[in-house]
Design an enzyme around this catalytic site. Structure first.
Site, PDB file in Angstrom:
ATOM      1  N   GLU A  70       0.826  -1.217   0.000  1.00 50.59           N
ATOM      2  CA  GLU A  70       0.000   0.000   0.000  1.00 50.59           C
ATOM      3  C   GLU A  70       0.857   1.262   0.000  1.00 50.59           C
ATOM      4  O   GLU A  70       0.559   2.218  -0.714  1.00 50.59           O
ATOM      5  CB  GLU A  70      -0.958   0.013   1.193  1.00 50.59           C
ATOM      6  CG  GLU A  70      -2.189  -0.821   0.998  1.00 50.59           C
ATOM      7  CD  GLU A  70      -3.153  -0.288  -0.055  1.00 50.59           C
ATOM      8  OE1 GLU A  70      -3.079   0.904  -0.441  1.00 50.59           O
ATOM      9  OE2 GLU A  70      -4.001  -1.070  -0.509  1.00 50.59           O
ATOM     10  N   GLU A  73       2.316   1.593  -3.500  1.00 53.36           N
ATOM     11  CA  GLU A  73       1.293   1.994  -4.471  1.00 53.36           C
ATOM     12  C   GLU A  73       0.932   3.471  -4.350  1.00 53.36           C
ATOM     13  O   GLU A  73       0.794   4.160  -5.348  1.00 53.36           O
ATOM     14  CB  GLU A  73       0.015   1.160  -4.283  1.00 53.36           C
ATOM     15  CG  GLU A  73       0.089  -0.221  -4.847  1.00 53.36           C
ATOM     16  CD  GLU A  73      -1.209  -1.005  -4.644  1.00 53.36           C
ATOM     17  OE1 GLU A  73      -2.200  -0.436  -4.122  1.00 53.36           O
ATOM     18  OE2 GLU A  73      -1.221  -2.191  -5.003  1.00 53.36           O
ATOM     19  N   GLU A  74       0.729   3.952  -3.123  1.00 48.55           N
ATOM     20  CA  GLU A  74       0.243   5.317  -2.932  1.00 48.55           C
ATOM     21  C   GLU A  74       1.333   6.373  -3.060  1.00 48.55           C
ATOM     22  O   GLU A  74       1.057   7.485  -3.499  1.00 48.55           O
ATOM     23  CB  GLU A  74      -0.447   5.452  -1.572  1.00 48.55           C
ATOM     24  CG  GLU A  74      -1.742   4.682  -1.495  1.00 48.55           C
ATOM     25  CD  GLU A  74      -2.517   4.918  -0.215  1.00 48.55           C
ATOM     26  OE1 GLU A  74      -2.074   5.728   0.637  1.00 48.55           O
ATOM     27  OE2 GLU A  74      -3.580   4.291  -0.056  1.00 48.55           O
TER      28      GLU A  74
END
Length: 194
Positions: A70, A73-74
């Site tokens: 996460e 990805e962010e």
């Protein structure tokens, strides 16, 4: 229930329908700056809240791997999982389903932000004191407890839960047991597994 998930963009329907497992990633650099984002979509969009990168664990994904994924990805930041600092459980809260949320501490391995533009409005490194001073963080609740745990970790040496590789008793597949780091260190040094 699944209809609530259908966005106007790419389909993000989760594989499970009875509960979701989410993570929030506390990533701090050597300057005492934390990695924070503002959301482009969802309930937190447009309210000016800087928050830790967060998201939902994929089906078959371990908590630590989901936290690392996460953040990457962010923000484009490479990280290493350190430990689970705390977790929360709420029933009938997310589209009337159960929600398990894990606050994870990660160590940055890179520092140049490459923001994901689909879900993220802004991303930056922010002094932890500035992050903690936000009005939304000051209100009693999950966000305030979360930042207090982060301060306890960096100031007082609070010990979270480290992942220890093991095997599932049901399928004999690899799994992880998350336990307090002080217990882990104590049993490793004493040579006992009890």
């Amino acid at each position: 229930m699944l209809v609530h998930w259908i966005p106007e963009t790419r389909n993000t329907l989760p594989a499970n329908v009875t509960h979701q497992v989410g993570i929030g990633a506390f990533v701090m650099n050597d300057k005492r700056e934390v990695l924070v984002v503002q959301e482009k979509i969802g309930k937190l969009h447009g309210i000016g809240l800087w928050k830790f990168p967060s998201g939902v664990i994929n089906e078959g994904e371990d908590i630590f791997a989901g936290a690392v994924r996460e953040v990457k990805e962010e923000t484009g930041i490479d990280t290493e999982f350190v430990e689970v600092l705390a977790f929360s459980e709420s029933q009938k809260s997310f589209f009337e389903k159960s929600d398990l949320f894990f606050f994870c501490m990660l160590r940055p391995r890179s520092f140049e932000i490459q923001m994901q533009e689909l879900e993220i409005e802004a991303a930056q490194w922010m002094p932890i004191e500035e992050y903690a001073a936000q009005p939304f963080i000051q209100e009693p609740g999950l966000l305030k407890y979360g930042v207090n745990i982060c301060f306890a970790k960096i100031v007082k040496g609070y010990g979270g839960f480290s992942g220890v590789p093991t095997r599932s008793i049901f399928s004999n597949k690899p799994s992880y047991l998350y336990l307090n780091g002080s217990y882990l260190n104590q049993s490793l040094h004493s040579g006992k597994d009890s």
